[in-house]
Design an enzyme around this catalytic site. Sequence first.
Site, PDB file in Angstrom:
ATOM      1  CB  CYS A 165      -0.930   0.004   1.204  1.00 32.59           C
ATOM      2  SG  CYS A 165      -2.175  -1.272   1.097  1.00 32.59           S
TER       3      CYS A 165
HETATM    4  N1  LIG Z   1      -2.692  -5.670   1.861  1.00 33.68           N
HETATM    5  C1  LIG Z   1      -3.198  -4.608   2.442  1.00 33.68           C
HETATM    6  O1  LIG Z   1      -2.878  -4.320   3.582  1.00 33.68           O
HETATM    7  C2  LIG Z   1      -4.228  -3.727   1.716  1.00 33.68           C
HETATM    8  C3  LIG Z   1      -4.958  -2.802   2.465  1.00 33.68           C
HETATM    9  C4  LIG Z   1      -5.907  -2.007   1.838  1.00 33.68           C
HETATM   10  C5  LIG Z   1      -6.074  -2.095   0.463  1.00 33.68           C
HETATM   11  N2  LIG Z   1      -5.324  -2.969  -0.276  1.00 33.68           N
HETATM   12  C6  LIG Z   1      -5.560  -3.030  -1.720  1.00 33.68           C
HETATM   13  O2  LIG Z   1      -6.368  -4.162  -2.009  1.00 33.68           O
HETATM   14  C7  LIG Z   1      -5.994  -4.736  -3.259  1.00 33.68           C
HETATM   15  C8  LIG Z   1      -5.621  -6.201  -3.062  1.00 33.68           C
HETATM   16  O3  LIG Z   1      -4.470  -6.268  -2.231  1.00 33.68           O
HETATM   17  P1  LIG Z   1      -4.073  -7.593  -1.461  1.00 33.68           P
HETATM   18  O4  LIG Z   1      -3.020  -7.166  -0.471  1.00 33.68           O
HETATM   19  O5  LIG Z   1      -5.258  -8.307  -0.988  1.00 33.68           O
HETATM   20  O6  LIG Z   1      -3.385  -8.418  -2.643  1.00 33.68           O
HETATM   21  P2  LIG Z   1      -2.964  -9.970  -2.585  1.00 33.68           P
HETATM   22  O7  LIG Z   1      -1.859 -10.117  -3.564  1.00 33.68           O
HETATM   23  O8  LIG Z   1      -2.772 -10.410  -1.178  1.00 33.68           O
HETATM   24  O9  LIG Z   1      -4.257 -10.725  -3.130  1.00 33.68           O
HETATM   25  C9  LIG Z   1      -4.734 -10.582  -4.405  1.00 33.68           C
HETATM   26  C10 LIG Z   1      -5.309 -11.910  -4.857  1.00 33.68           C
HETATM   27  O10 LIG Z   1      -5.901 -11.698  -6.140  1.00 33.68           O
HETATM   28  C11 LIG Z   1      -5.605 -12.830  -6.955  1.00 33.68           C
HETATM   29  N3  LIG Z   1      -5.757 -12.414  -8.346  1.00 33.68           N
HETATM   30  C12 LIG Z   1      -4.903 -11.709  -9.106  1.00 33.68           C
HETATM   31  N4  LIG Z   1      -5.433 -11.484 -10.315  1.00 33.68           N
HETATM   32  C13 LIG Z   1      -6.646 -12.067 -10.324  1.00 33.68           C
HETATM   33  C14 LIG Z   1      -7.690 -12.181 -11.284  1.00 33.68           C
HETATM   34  N5  LIG Z   1      -7.560 -11.608 -12.478  1.00 33.68           N
HETATM   35  N6  LIG Z   1      -8.780 -12.853 -10.955  1.00 33.68           N
HETATM   36  C15 LIG Z   1      -8.902 -13.427  -9.746  1.00 33.68           C
HETATM   37  N7  LIG Z   1      -7.972 -13.347  -8.775  1.00 33.68           N
HETATM   38  C16 LIG Z   1      -6.849 -12.668  -9.072  1.00 33.68           C
HETATM   39  C17 LIG Z   1      -4.217 -13.249  -6.538  1.00 33.68           C
HETATM   40  O11 LIG Z   1      -3.965 -14.595  -6.872  1.00 33.68           O
HETATM   41  C18 LIG Z   1      -4.262 -13.010  -5.020  1.00 33.68           C
HETATM   42  O12 LIG Z   1      -4.700 -14.153  -4.329  1.00 33.68           O
HETATM   43  C19 LIG Z   1      -4.863  -3.869  -3.787  1.00 33.68           C
HETATM   44  O13 LIG Z   1      -5.400  -2.895  -4.625  1.00 33.68           O
HETATM   45  C20 LIG Z   1      -4.307  -3.215  -2.534  1.00 33.68           C
HETATM   46  O14 LIG Z   1      -3.693  -1.980  -2.820  1.00 33.68           O
HETATM   47  C21 LIG Z   1      -4.418  -3.809   0.339  1.00 33.68           C
END
Ligand SMILES: NC(=O)c1ccc[n+]([C@@H]2O[C@H](COP(=O)([O-])OP(=O)(O)OC[C@H]3O[C@@H](n4cnc5c(N)ncnc54)[C@H](O)[C@@H]3O)[C@@H](O)[C@H]2O)c1
Length: 435
Positions: free
Chosen positions: A272
């Site tokens: 993030c």
């Molecule tokens: N990690 C954090 O602390 C956090 C906090 C707030 C917001 N976010 C935001 O949330 C979003 C997701 O982050 P995250 O940390 O959960 O990511 P992550 O990498 O932990 O999880 C994403 C998941 O999406 C899957 N994926 C990728 N492409 C895909 C597709 N086309 N179809 C289906 N599944 C797919 C991946 O395999 C993975 O399991 C990002 O935009 C991030 O900026 C993250």
Amino acid sequence: MQDNLLTKIKDKKARVGIIGLGYVGLPLAIEVGRVGFEVYGFDISENKVKLINAGKSDIDDVPDAAVKDLVNKGKLKAFTTPENLKKCDTISICVPTPLSKTKDPDVSYILAAVNWVQEQMHKEVLVVLESTTYPGTTEDMILPLLEESGLKVGKDFYLAFSPERVDPGNPKFLTHNTPRVVGGITPKCTKIAKLFYEQFIDNIYAVSSTKAAETVKLLENTFRSVNIGLVNEVALMCDRLGLSVWEIIDAAATKPFGFMPFYPGPGLGGHCIPIDPHYLSWKLKSLNYYARFIELAGDVNSHMPEYVVDRISREMNRHGRSVKGSKIILLGIAYKRDIKDVRESPALDVLKLLENAGAKVVFNDPFVPEIRWNDGKLKSQKLTPALIKGSHMVVILTDHTSYDYKMIVDNAPVVFDTRNATKNVKAKRNKIVLL
Ligand SMILES: NC(=O)c1ccc[n+]([C@@H]2O[C@H](COP(=O)([O-])OP(=O)(O)OC[C@H]3O[C@@H](n4cnc5c(N)ncnc54)[C@H](O)[C@@H]3O)[C@@H](O)[C@H]2O)c1
């Protein structure tokens, strides 16, 4: 038709689809399932889908038992293909939003997820984007794609943006008690999205548009990046002034108003804070505006690993040694205390810089058994008094709470502490050098 969806959501009879089951999507699935909704999870990772269907979690804040409970009750099922999106009444998109090598937004994951939704598009569905992204993504990019179906937003389907605020490793604020911001394309979209989140989150705050909701998230993360950039720069200033930045911050934090403490460290990590502000500055560039604070904070923060290595080499020099050939133990390779996430971790930069300078580096992290490194793997070493005694320096990069800091200081010839993790160690403080 709209009433049908409202009623289904109120009665928890709506089937909830979640695309992307990572740090954001899996906790969401658990919260939604816990209040009684049936949840369909979708992820391109076969391993992840297998793991979830076997009742297991790979996310720090989600215990296996929580997944197992929902899977056993038939409330949670995961899929690697999109067909069952057709059966979902709500669809939350929680896929990654990284930066390209040139620091431009990479929205390819969002586009791929939206393609899945497009293929299975139907009436009476609420689609919510949760991935952090630049202002305008939902309205300018996603809406036209979904309307290619011939369905009309606000009438046949509903589209909103609601930024996830999960703070990995935070035991107090979880999805259900962290207030949520929601903005829809039309007032009806906002109303339905708000109702959906009200089913499992205590407080919902509606804003006027998807673009406003997207910008709220970017303000929150830019706020953190800029304030961390400020204290990191104060750390550089204190070094030149011969002061302890920790003492200065602790004293300033006694002011009961108008000051909020942020702490310096080896740099920013995670999916993030190092990334999201660039989504905002990128968008502003297209409007002929240079986002100075964002770029400056990014510059200061991204150079912290180099500063850490400079301090290490100065300290080695004081002891008549060079970095080249020295045995250095890095403690904490995850980007943050008590979690296993190494994405964008500044510890990896410090490791690389020290290796490039010829140091013999090993690491220990109780949460990270191994990392991918130089086309192979690097394993976490067992942290024993003998290992510490045999080193020339121990560098604390992440302040995991399980570390026995007294034992570390007792046995190390010198400890370079980038987190003030040793603040409660009373004896042998002359061995400790603080960032
Ligand atoms: N990690 C954090 O602390 C956090 C906090 C707030 C917001 N976010 C935001 O949330 C979003 C997701 O982050 P995250 O940390 O959960 O990511 P992550 O990498 O932990 O999880 C994403 C998941 O999406 C899957 N994926 C990728 N492409 C895909 C597709 N086309 N179809 C289906 N599944 C797919 C991946 O395999 C993975 O399991 C990002 O935009 C991030 O900026 C993250």
